[in-house]
Design a protein around this motif. Structure first.
Motif, short mmCIF file in Angstrom:
data_model
loop_
_atom_site.label_atom_id
_atom_site.label_comp_id
_atom_site.label_asym_id
_atom_site.label_seq_id
_atom_site.Cartn_x
_atom_site.Cartn_y
_atom_site.Cartn_z
N PHE A 171 0.82 -1.21 0.00
CA PHE A 171 0.00 0.00 0.00
C PHE A 171 0.85 1.26 0.00
O PHE A 171 0.40 2.32 -0.42
CB PHE A 171 -0.94 0.01 1.20
CG PHE A 171 -2.06 -0.97 1.08
CD1 PHE A 171 -2.76 -1.09 -0.10
CD2 PHE A 171 -2.42 -1.78 2.14
CE1 PHE A 171 -3.79 -1.99 -0.23
CE2 PHE A 171 -3.44 -2.69 2.02
CZ PHE A 171 -4.13 -2.80 0.84
N LEU A 172 2.09 1.17 0.52
CA LEU A 172 2.97 2.35 0.52
C LEU A 172 3.49 2.68 -0.88
O LEU A 172 3.62 3.85 -1.23
CB LEU A 172 4.16 2.11 1.44
CG LEU A 172 4.03 2.53 2.89
CD1 LEU A 172 5.29 2.16 3.65
CD2 LEU A 172 3.80 4.02 3.00
N PRO A 226 2.31 2.60 -4.05
CA PRO A 226 1.60 3.49 -4.98
C PRO A 226 1.69 4.96 -4.57
O PRO A 226 1.61 5.83 -5.42
CB PRO A 226 0.15 3.00 -4.92
CG PRO A 226 0.22 1.64 -4.40
CD PRO A 226 1.40 1.59 -3.50
N ILE A 227 1.87 5.24 -3.26
CA ILE A 227 2.02 6.63 -2.84
C ILE A 227 3.45 7.10 -3.10
O ILE A 227 3.68 8.17 -3.64
CB ILE A 227 1.67 6.77 -1.34
CG1 ILE A 227 0.24 6.32 -1.10
CG2 ILE A 227 1.86 8.19 -0.88
CD1 ILE A 227 -0.14 6.33 0.35
N SER A 254 -4.61 3.70 -1.57
CA SER A 254 -3.52 3.21 -0.72
C SER A 254 -3.66 3.72 0.70
O SER A 254 -3.39 3.00 1.66
CB SER A 254 -2.18 3.65 -1.28
OG SER A 254 -2.07 3.24 -2.61
N THR A 255 -4.11 4.99 0.83
CA THR A 255 -4.27 5.54 2.18
C THR A 255 -5.29 4.74 2.97
O THR A 255 -5.09 4.45 4.15
CB THR A 255 -4.71 7.01 2.09
OG1 THR A 255 -3.91 7.66 1.12
CG2 THR A 255 -4.54 7.70 3.42
N GLY A 278 -6.12 1.60 2.55
CA GLY A 278 -5.53 0.32 2.93
C GLY A 278 -4.58 0.46 4.10
O GLY A 278 -4.59 -0.33 5.04
N LEU A 279 -3.74 1.53 4.04
CA LEU A 279 -2.77 1.74 5.12
C LEU A 279 -3.47 2.03 6.43
O LEU A 279 -3.04 1.57 7.49
CB LEU A 279 -1.83 2.88 4.76
CG LEU A 279 -0.72 2.54 3.79
CD1 LEU A 279 0.08 3.78 3.44
CD2 LEU A 279 0.20 1.50 4.39
N LYS A 285 -11.11 3.18 0.99
CA LYS A 285 -10.42 2.32 0.04
C LYS A 285 -11.34 1.86 -1.08
O LYS A 285 -11.00 1.94 -2.25
CB LYS A 285 -9.83 1.10 0.76
CG LYS A 285 -9.30 0.05 -0.18
CD LYS A 285 -8.09 -0.63 0.35
CE LYS A 285 -7.61 -1.69 -0.60
NZ LYS A 285 -7.10 -1.15 -1.86
#
Lengths: 502, 145
Positions: free
Chosen positions: A17-18, A20-21, B74-75, B77-78, B124
């Motif tokens: 998940f990190l 893609p950012i 992504s945020t 998910g994180l 998400k």
């Protein structure tokens, strides 16, 4: 050590998940984050594989719910062995991919999917919950569908679509079986299901559910009547992904899941239900024979290797079907040796494609071994190991499978297994002959970049070391893993003893 | 894409906000009533998709939407992973409920960390469904080039 199972999921998931950012800020960050995650996973799995006490699995309770209620991760020696197999190949394929993926765009997406596939495989191996296993199977499968089609050429999209349809049929079979099991037992925990099954009448419905599960896992493992998707899907993926799919993916989703459910949940053994094991024996033999003969006729470098994978999976399933101690050790050793060996062969195909850009072996004039000595050496040694020549790891794994067959009185399967090891060598040497050996090579080709060579040579070293130290590996790694399968439904008792306290 | 007729635009302008609020309601009440992060996130994504269909977009808008939706995805998910890991570091177990006895059962403020997980899943899923739509819609710009 208690929280290792969680970290093995959380680290790659967080990395996935990190990326893609982060990679929008700097492209190389994707590789760095993925590399750190994979190194951490490799270190944790090596520790678990060698230091986990046999007979004392880690049972990690999610949210502190005791065993039949919540989801529990159950890491015994079989799981930790599979974790080791997965993480070694995933790590070295990643090292190979650093340079190989220069050919492609969108490295951020690649590494995200790569880590998600690792999460799925780690989850399948560690989970002690049937529905959780299905979810992780889907995570791994869906990432792999996207990775097969990563090149987005017409051929790759077609292969990816075919793979997706077949894979989803398999998943739906598994889901249907899970629904039946849940309806009959009102539980999804593997240990609890095992207890309910022991008390249940063995009606035709009971066996029907087993057949559904076996068919689903057989499609995932690409055993012969169900294999049609694999020779399209595996060659179409980028080489590091082909290595992973052939090396560990079909083993984790197909063979491991099948073995875990057969031996530990259903608790069948060859003595009690020989029909189940004869079915596996026949599937394995059919895979060995048909896929080997088909591989002899292939003209595509990677397609030949893909057929070879089907045939080697046949060896593993044949050994599961024999089902005695020698054969199971052989099956596990073959999981290790084939994952290293076939992973290596697919990496060499990537190395050749990286420099030459051609996969059709009839278009090669030979002599590539002069220009690419390391690739050539790695291919030849890997081929010898996959075929089962001493002193490599592949020799010992096939030896133990054949010994197990002889010991159980299956002379014909033993002869077939021995004979088709030679056929394996025959079709693998076809590539050596057409591509690597000979006088004059294609002009202007040089050896692949250092990291790609490093990944290939490391796998060769592991294969040789595995062969040299096989009799150290056997008591420390293979025997405890085989014991988990041999003990059968004792699995449920151990899990309840450790996990039910809460 | 040029957008649709004025009738569609006016209706979309009126219902868009309601759809968004309804989606938020489904997410926030996920621990009390049917629904939750996934269903609510899909409804929120529907609101964005509706406005994009009704008013049309340009190629540059598609590109920026695809970037921002992937960041939001992504945020989300994180955040979900963070809630699970907080359980590990604060409560000692992965996914443990951080404050189980906070609030009254049956009211909005209850159920500990489950509403927060629902919000993370909502972000998400909304971003993921929107990005699927954006990718499908932007293929026509790719084929034109």
């Amino acid at each position: 050590m208690e929280i290792f199972p969680v970290l093995l999921i959380a680290i790659p998931l967080g990395g996935a998940f990190l990326i893609p950012i982060l990679y929008k800020a700097w492209n190389r960050l994707a590789e760095i984050v993925a590399g750190l995650c994979l190194a951490a996973v490799l270190a944790l799995s090596i520790y678990l594989a060698f230091f986990l006490v046999p007979g004392k699995p880690l049972v990690y309770l999610f949210g502190n719910w005791p065993v039949p209620l919540g989801i529990a991760f159950t890491v015994d020696r079989l799981s930790s062995f599979m974790l080791l197999v997965v993480s070694i190949l995933v790590f070295f394929s990643y090292i190979f991919a650093i340079r190989y993926m220069d050919h492609f765009t969108g490295s951020g997406k690649f590494y995200t999917l790569y880590l998600l596939m690792l999460v799925g495989m780690n989850g399948v191996v560690m989970t002690g919950d049937l529905f959780n296993m299905f979810v992780f199977i889907e995570i791994a499968s869906i990432s792999s569908y996207a990775l097969v089609a990563f090149g987005t050429e017409a051929e790759e999209l077609e292969a990816g679509f075919k793979y997706m349809v077949m894979g989803e049929i398999a998943s739906m079979m598994i889901l249907l079986a899970i629904a039946f099991i849940y309806a009959a037992t009102s539980t999804l925990n593997l240990a609890d299901i095992s207890r309910s099954f022991a008390a249940m009448d063995k009606t035709p419905g009971f066996w029907f559910v087993l057949i559904l599960l076996m068919s689903g896992f057989s499609i995932k493992a690409a055993l012969v009547p169900f294999h049609s998707w694999l020779p399209d899907a595996h060659p179409s993926a980028p080489a590091p992904i082909s290595a992973l799919l052939s090396g560990v993916f079909i083993k984790v989703l197909g063979v491991y899941a099948m073995a875990r459910i057969l031996f530990n949940v259903y608790g069948v053994s060859r003595a009690s239900y020989p029909a189940v094991f004869n079915a596996l024996l026949i599937l394995g033999l059919a895979s060995i024979i048909i896929a080997s003969l088909l591989a002899l006729y292939q003209k595509d470098y990677k397609r030949l290797l893909a057929y070879s994978s089907i045939s080697q999976i046949g060896y593993i399933v044949l050994a599961l079907g024999i089902g005695n101690e020698f054969a199971l050790i052989g099956a596990l050793a073959h999981i290790l040796s084939h994952s290293l060996g076939k992973g290596l062969l697919f990496l060499t195909s990537g190395s050749v494609v990286y420099r030459v850009g051609e996969r059709d072996i009839t278009k090669f004039t030979g002599g590539l071994g002069k220009q690419m000595p390391w690739t050539s050496l790695s291919y030849n040694l890997g081929a010898l190991s996959v075929a089962g020549m001493p002193p490599f790891l592949g020799f010992f794994s096939k030896l133990f499978i054949i010994l197990g067959a002889v010991k159980a009185g299956f002379i014909v399967p033993a002869v077939v297994a021995g004979l088709f090891a030679v056929v394996t060598l025959g079709y693998l040497l076809k590539i050596t002959n057409k591509v690597f050996w000979g006088k004059e090579g294609i002009k202007g080709i040089k050896e692949s970049p250092f990291v790609m060579v490093f990944a290939m040579v490391s796998l060769v070293v592991l294969l040789v070391a595995g062969g040299a130290f096989f009799f150290w590996l056997k008591p420390h790694l293979l025997q405890p893993a085989a014991d988990v399968l041999l003990k059968g439904t004792e699995y449920a008792e151990i899990v309840f003893r450790i996990g039910a306290g809460g | 894409m040029k957008g649709m007729t004025p009738i569609v635009k006016v209706v979309a302008r009126i219902v868009g906000g309601f759809i968004f609020i309804y989606g938020c309601y489904i997410v926030l009440y996920g621990h009390l009533s049917p629904g939750g992060g996934f269903a609510g996130g899909a409804i929120i994504a529907a609101c964005f998709i509706l406005s994009r269909l009704a008013f049309g977009t340009t190629a540059s808008q598609e590109k920026s939407a695809s970037i921002s939706s992937s960041i939001f995805e992504s945020t989300g998910g994180l955040l979900f992973l963070l809630i699970a890991l907080l359980g590990l570091f604060v409560g000692g177990y992965f996914f443990i409920n951080l404050f189980p006895s906070f609030g009254t059962p049956g009211r909005l403020v209850s159920a500990g960390s489950i509403p927060f997980s629902n919000i993370a899943i909502g972000i998400k899923v909304a971003a993921a469904i929107l990005s699927i739509f954006v990718v499908l819609a932007s293929t026509k710009y790719i084929f034109k080039e």
